[in-house]
Design an enzyme around this catalytic site. Sequence first.
Site, short mmCIF file in Angstrom:
data_model
loop_
_atom_site.label_atom_id
_atom_site.label_comp_id
_atom_site.label_asym_id
_atom_site.label_seq_id
_atom_site.Cartn_x
_atom_site.Cartn_y
_atom_site.Cartn_z
N GLU A 134 17.23 -12.25 22.97
CA GLU A 134 15.83 -12.26 22.55
C GLU A 134 15.16 -10.89 22.66
OE1 GLU A 134 13.81 -15.35 24.69
OE2 GLU A 134 14.84 -16.93 23.57
N GLU A 180 20.37 -14.95 27.35
CA GLU A 180 19.13 -15.19 26.61
C GLU A 180 18.30 -13.91 26.49
OE1 GLU A 180 17.97 -17.60 24.87
OE2 GLU A 180 19.29 -19.27 25.36
N ASP A 221 5.91 -30.36 29.28
CA ASP A 221 5.12 -30.09 28.07
C ASP A 221 5.96 -29.53 26.93
OD1 ASP A 221 5.60 -27.71 29.35
OD2 ASP A 221 3.54 -26.96 29.23
N GLU A 229 8.82 -11.18 18.17
CA GLU A 229 8.31 -9.93 18.73
C GLU A 229 8.67 -9.89 20.19
OE1 GLU A 229 4.13 -8.54 18.09
OE2 GLU A 229 4.01 -10.29 16.78
#
Length: 231
Positions: A149, A145, A167, A195
Amino acid sequence: MDKKKIKIPVPKTRRTWKINPVTRIKSSGKIYDRHRQKAEHRETLPPPPEDALPGGRKREAGFRFCPKCGASLALKKMNGRKRLVCSGCGFIFYQNPVPAVAAIIPSGEKIVLVRRAEEPLRGHWCLPSGFMELNETPAECAVREVKEETGLDIRVKELFGANIARDDPRTQVVLIIYLTEMVGGELQAGDDASEAGLFGPGDLPGDIAFATHRRAIAEYFGGVNEQNSGS
Ligand SMILES: [Zn+2]
């Protein structure tokens, strides 16, 4: 030849049925008319099972139909918990949290955060993170990951924490957070990050997604500050 003796075959009268054999077969359940079946199916769609929340509120349990046989699911109490159980085949559709991994990547006084390019919470910042794939260890998930990213190569140093996240609107998540070390690559946002940047305790963005991420970041900088003030 005596013409009277010639027998002209009389066509057999067509057999008639009180019930058309096709109808008979259909009604016997051997052949289904797909359109009729679909229309009837739509009319008989049960409301999704509802789970009771504290205070008497109700919440959809999320799934209506059995993923194995397609029959409707119903909530049944089993061993003190409500389970989605198939009315057709008895399959118990367990609802479990999904494991995800996040990485704390220090760089000097700062850590790497990425800005979310996808919903939920698009535009918010968070730790580089993602859901675990099948046949992947949590540490492998962190390395993958982070590479996707941020473009960075990392090494997992230690488990920083693990917690439940309620959540995320997609599913309930078990977030495994690793403290990692940058070992290569160049910081560049990719995949579902728009970003990527370095942030210290004094310049954290205000919109950080997910309580588990906010807590981990606060704990990390709190720990860093405690170490600094103690020295
Ligand atoms: Zn079933």
